[in-house]
Every structure is written in structure tokens, then in C-alpha cells.
Scaffold this active site. Structure first.
Site, short mmCIF file in Angstrom:
data_model
loop_
_atom_site.label_atom_id
_atom_site.label_comp_id
_atom_site.label_asym_id
_atom_site.label_seq_id
_atom_site.Cartn_x
_atom_site.Cartn_y
_atom_site.Cartn_z
N HIS A 36 -3.42 -4.82 0.39
CA HIS A 36 -2.89 -5.47 1.60
C HIS A 36 -2.87 -6.91 1.70
CE1 HIS A 36 -2.48 -1.63 3.95
NE2 HIS A 36 -3.50 -1.15 3.24
N CYS A 48 0.86 -1.06 0.02
CA CYS A 48 -0.04 -0.05 0.08
C CYS A 48 0.85 1.32 -0.14
CB CYS A 48 -1.02 -0.05 1.13
SG CYS A 48 -2.40 1.10 0.84
N GLU A 92 -1.36 -8.75 3.31
CA GLU A 92 -1.28 -9.41 4.71
C GLU A 92 -2.60 -9.67 5.33
OE1 GLU A 92 -0.70 -6.16 3.73
OE2 GLU A 92 -1.33 -4.62 5.45
N1 GLN Z 1 -2.00 6.68 3.09
C1 GLN Z 1 -1.90 6.08 1.78
C2 GLN Z 1 -3.27 6.25 1.08
O1 GLN Z 1 -4.18 6.87 1.74
C3 GLN Z 1 -1.64 4.65 1.93
C4 GLN Z 1 -2.57 4.16 2.94
C5 GLN Z 1 -2.27 2.70 3.26
O2 GLN Z 1 -1.03 2.25 3.34
N2 GLN Z 1 -3.00 1.79 3.63
O3 GLN Z 1 -3.60 6.12 -0.16
#
Ligand code: GLN
Length: 531
Positions: free
Chosen positions: A505, A379, A507
Site C-alpha cells: 500500500h 494490493c 498510499e
Molecule cells: N483481499 C486481498 C488479500 O487479503 C487484498 C487485501 C487488500 O487489498 N488490502 O490478500
């Protein structure tokens, strides 16, 4: 359907979530269909807005629900898929009650904790299972004696009265503190917390005792007598040696599954614990060893990247490898990355929000790219990889995400136009499972072995397609794309040992006996290119 309620006494952080999940795993091995859910007494409507400092990671489900991290344990230990119906907070309960009150649904009645609040909670117990479920395990967050927990306990008591005591089991987790000076384990706090439960009208059926020292028979007798549970229902839960994945076997050794099955009058064949034996065997005697650096900003917290750490461990199991996780604070490494990163076999950058530490993470991604160190960005970690590549390879000076610099000359990561006016829950975040089509010959396709995958999202910003051609020309590979909205979901660097950034994600979908393919391949690459 049968119901198990799990409560905790004496102190918080007893590992109730793990105990519930491990019990779920045991019952699943007995051929039963199990579902787990969590009730949290705090007033936030969901944990989505809570800082990892307060509450650990926010665990995201397929349906996009932002939930308590215990749901992560539930999904890792059992096979059932959870939904937004499986996590309920007091905030959500009151939101529901107040919405009904405003609509006039209560027809002029005085709205009260009993029955209106407790009714909403009971409805969620009835709804939490589903047609295909044999046993629904509901864990109550917090500790017995908390004011906030009372309506939930009252609802559970009423629920047991409604469906009958044969169909409900109360399991209470407690702590036996060891007093060094006296040289013994103490039962008084447990007695008092069980008494506190009885005051509300709940009699514990099983007592799970967390302890650092083994319990004597005498101690079991004493707990049985004072807590009013049969001796065989006093369960010892010692701290596990190497890993939380030993817990199902440890509880099995105490016959907790037989107790549950007898009490609930279930018909279940004997269990086959091979899967868990296999997991533990591989964890305890790995053939290889690698060191993976996790570069984040909540590094000192045990729970902030819970699913990431667990997924790394699963990938270790899959590769017969012990993974030493080196937690690095992004702010520390910013000025001299090689001092911290040179000896690592792989570098992982997890998700995150806000700009603290981003320059350190960019430095880490640059180090990985330049030194052929396997890199896995999750992400935010993917967005970091894009920014680094744009700045230092595509020569887009000052490239950034508009999250960190709204005036950047090159917004390579930005909020997409069609997301800007979305005012959905979670403030226009892309949440939950989305499809992704993989590019053939990519690291990702090689890992998954199939073209169309689905992964869970939780972010606001996206790869900016305005820069797509330019970055591809400079050598970036687009490893996967969302076919519905043409959003870049995966970036890779082809001329590299293994360099993958994913907008999602992964994970949240890894299990101890079924490591996520990307994590498994990342650790395999770390092993292959070991320093
Ligand atoms: N801050 C970034 C976004 O909002 C990544 C978010 C995250 O890693 N969950 O796109």
C-alpha cells in the site's frame, strides 16, 4: 515535554483530525518536534476489523498497527513516524485492564474506571511521546457528551493536574451553525459544549470554531465571555477553498501557533511556511489536467480510500497537474467497461476484501491493458491484474484468487503454506513494512531510483509462485520481490505505457510536499499518454 489535548463538541465530523494535524505542521515549522496520537472511545480493540462503511479506511503504520484514518492525516502533515502506541481505543484499554485483573496484578482490589481504567489511559499519554518529542498532541475521538469518552476526559484532567497546567493545553473544536432565517452564526451550542467540559473539570484554553461565515468581533467577544477563554484564543476555522492543505496557513493567519507557544512557555523561532505556501500555490494554479478513474466498491464513501485519493492529489502537485478523480463502482462497469473507461487518462484499482465487484475490476484491468491506459493496482488491484493476465494472456482459463473461488482450476493468488497456520493478530495478515528488491529496468525501479525499498502491507493472499514461470513466459514482468520470502511484490507489463500492480500500500507513505514515487510516475504517465 508539553501536551496538547484536542476535543470536539456539538457534532462529529468537525475535522478535529485535520485541525490537530495542521497544528502539528505549524509547530513543526516552528522548529519543534511534534508527535500526534488518537484516542478512540469505541470498544473495538483496534479499527482493523471495522468495515470501511463504518469507519473509513484502516490506516496501516510501519510497525503493522491497523489504526484510525486520522493517523494518516498526522503522517501526511508532519514528519514524525507513528507507532502502535499512538492509537488507543476503549477496547484496548479494557483488554489491558482485564488481562491485569486475570493475572491478579491488582492484588485483590476492586477494579474500577477510576483509577484503573484512567491509569491505563494516563500511562499511554506518558508513553505516547518519546525522548525526542517536544509536543505531544492527543486527539480524542467522538463528541463531548458521549458516555464512552468520559474515562478519557477524566484521565486527561488528572494528567493535567499531575504534570501542571503550564505543560498542558486543552484545545476544543466546535461548530458555529449559521441560521439562515436569523442571518447569523449561533454560539449557544459551543457555550454548552464548553460548559460540559467544565463540568468534568476541564477548562478549554483555545476554542477552534468551524464556521461557514466569517466571525465578527462581537461574536469573538461573546464566545470569549461565555466560554471563559481570552478573545485572541477564539480561533476562526472557515471551510478551506480548494484543499485541506490550506489549513496550516489558515490557522497560521489566526496566530494559533503563537498562542500555543506562549501558553506552553516554549522557546521556538519564527516559522518558515514556504513548504505549505508552495504546496498550495501548485494546487491552485496547475498547468495540466488529467482524469483518473478509481474503480472500487466503496466509491460513494468519502473516507474509504482516503489515503489513495490524497496520494493522487500529491502526485498531481508533483506533476503540476490537476487530477480529476472519477470514482467508479466496479459493479457498474462490469458489462460495458469502455463506456466508463474510454476517456480516462489512467485507471487505479485500490485494495479491498471479499468478492463483490471483482469481475468489474478484472474487466477494468483488461481494458487498461488492451488500450495502453496507464494502470496502477494497489494490493487487491495487483492481484486483479495477475488474475486478468493469467486468464486472458497466459490462457489459464478460470484463473482466480482462492479468496473469491476456493475451487478455481488456477489459483494464481492464494494463501501461502507458511501463512496458513499463523494465528497472529489480524488473522494471519501480512501487516506493516516489508522489504522489496526491485528489478532493474522496471517501471518501479525507474520511479524509486533505488533497488531496495520498504513498503507497508495489509493482506492475506499472495501471488502464487507455482505460476510464476508460466506468467513470466507469457510476458508478465516481476518488478519486485521480497528478498526474505521470495514473494512477488510487484507485477508489470513491459509493453505498455505504464502498468504496475503492487502487493503493498504505497498510499500510506505519500505526503503533499513529497509525493510517493509510484503515484508521481503514474500521474506522469497519465499526462504523457493523455487521451
Ligand atoms: N483481499 C486481498 C488479500 O487479503 C487484498 C487485501 C487488500 O487489498 N488490502 O490478500
Amino acid at each position: 515535554m508539553k501536551y496538547i489535548f484536542v476535543t470536539g463538541g456539538v457534532v462529529s465530523s468537525l475535522g478535529k483530525g485535520l485541525t490537530s494535524a495542521a497544528l502539528g505542521a505549524l509547530l513543526e515549522q516552528r522548529g519543534l518536534k511534534v508527535r500526534l496520537q488518537k484516542f478512540d472511545p469505541y470498544l473495538n480493540v483496534d479499527p482493523g476489523t471495522m468495515s470501511p462503511f463504518q469507519h473509513g479506511e484502516v490506516y496501516v503504520l510501519n510497525d503493522g498497527a491497523e489504526t484510525d484514518l486520522d493517523l494518516g492525516h498526522y503522517e501526511r502533515f508532519t514528519s514524525g513516524e507513528l507507532s502502535r502506541l499512538n492509537n488507543l481505543t476503549s477496547g484496548k484499554v479494557y483488554e489491558t485492564v482485564l488481562a491485569k485483573e486475570r493475572r491478579g496484578d491488582y492484588l485483590g482490589a476492586t477494579v474500577q474506571v477510576i483509577p484503573h481504567v484512567t491509569n491505563v489511559i494516563k500511562e499511554r499519554i506518558y508513553a505516547g511521546g518519546g525522548d525526542d518529542v517536544d509536543v505531544l498532541i492527543t486527539e480524542l475521538g467522538g463528541t463531548i457528551g458521549d458516555i464512552e469518552g468520559l474515562p478519557f476526559l477524566e484521565a486527561m484532567r488528572q494528567f493535567a493536574l499531575e504534570v501542571g497546567r503550564d505543560d498542558v493545553l486543552f484545545l476544543h473544536c466546535t461548530l458555529l451553525p449559521y441560521l439562515k432565517a436569523a442571518g447569523e452564526l449561533k454560539t449557544k451550542p459551543s457555550q454548552q459544549s464548553v460548559a460540559k467540559l467544565r463540568e468534568i473539570g476541564i477548562q478549554a484554553d483555545i476554542l477552534v470554531c468551524r464556521t461557514e461565515e466569517p466571525m465578527t468581533n462581537e461574536m469573538r467577544q461573546k464566545l470569549s465571555l461565555f466560554c471563559n477563554v481570552p478573545v485572541k484564543a477564539v480561533i476562526e476555522e472557515m471551510d478551506v477553498e480548494t484543499s485541506i492543505y490550506e489549513l496550516p496557513l489558515a490557522l497560521k493567519a489566526e496566530n494559533i501557533d503563537d498562542l500555543v507557544i506562549d501558553h506552553l512557555k516554549l522557546d521556538a523561532p519564527d516559522s518558515d511556511m514556504r513548504v505549505w505556501h508552495d504546496v498550495v500555490r501548485r494546487l491552485k494554479a496547475p498547468s495540466h489536467k488529467v482524469e483518473i478513474g478509481v474503480v472500487g466498491k466503496y466509491i460513494e464513501l468519502q473516507d474509504a480510500y482516503k489515503s489513495v485519493y490524497e496520494s493522487i492529489i500529491h502526485a498531481g502537485i508533483a506533476n503540476d497537474t490537476h487530477v480529476r478523480i472519477v470514482r467508479l463502482d466496479a459493479e457498474d462497469i462490469e458489462n460495458d467497461p469502455s463506456k466508463y473507461l474510454a476517456t480516462l487518462d489512467g485507471i487505479l484499482i485500490p485494495g479491498g476484501f471479499g468478492d463483490r465487484g471483482t469481475e468489474g475490476k478484472i474487466a477494468a484491468a483488461k481494458f487498461a491493458r488492451e488500450n495502453n491506459t496507464p494502470y496502477f493496482g494497489l494490493c487487491l488491484g495487483m492481484q486483479i491484474a495477475v488474475i486478468e493476465f493469467a486468464r486472458n494472456v497466459a490462457q489459464l482459463e478460470g484463473a482466480n484468487s482462492t479468496e473469491f473461488d476456493s475451487q478455481t482450476a488456477h489459483p494464481v493468488i492464494d494463501i501461502m503454506e507458511d501463512q496458513k497456520d499463523l494465528t497472529t493478530k489480524g488473522g494471519n495478515m501480512r501487516l506493516g513494512a516489508c522489504p522489496c528488491e526491485l528489478a532493474e529496468d522496471s517501471f518501479s525501479y525507474h520511479a524509486y531510483g533505488e533497488k531496495l525499498i520498504h513498503e507497508r502491507h495489509r493482506h492475506r493472499y499472495e501471488f502464487n509462485n507455482v505460476y510464476r514461470d508460466q506468467l513470466v513466459q507469457a510476458g508478465l514482468r516481476i518488478g519486485g520481490v521480497n528478498p526474505e520470502r521470495d514473494l512477488v511484490e510487484i507485477v508489470e507489463i513491459p509493453e505498455h505505457s505504464w502498468y504496475v500492480g503492487v502487493q503493498f500500500h504505497p498510499e500510506f507513505k505519500s505526503k503533499p510536499n513529497a509525493a510517493h514515487p509510484l503515484f508521481a510516475n503514474f500521474i506522469a504517465a497519465a499526462l504523457k499518454y493523455k487521451r
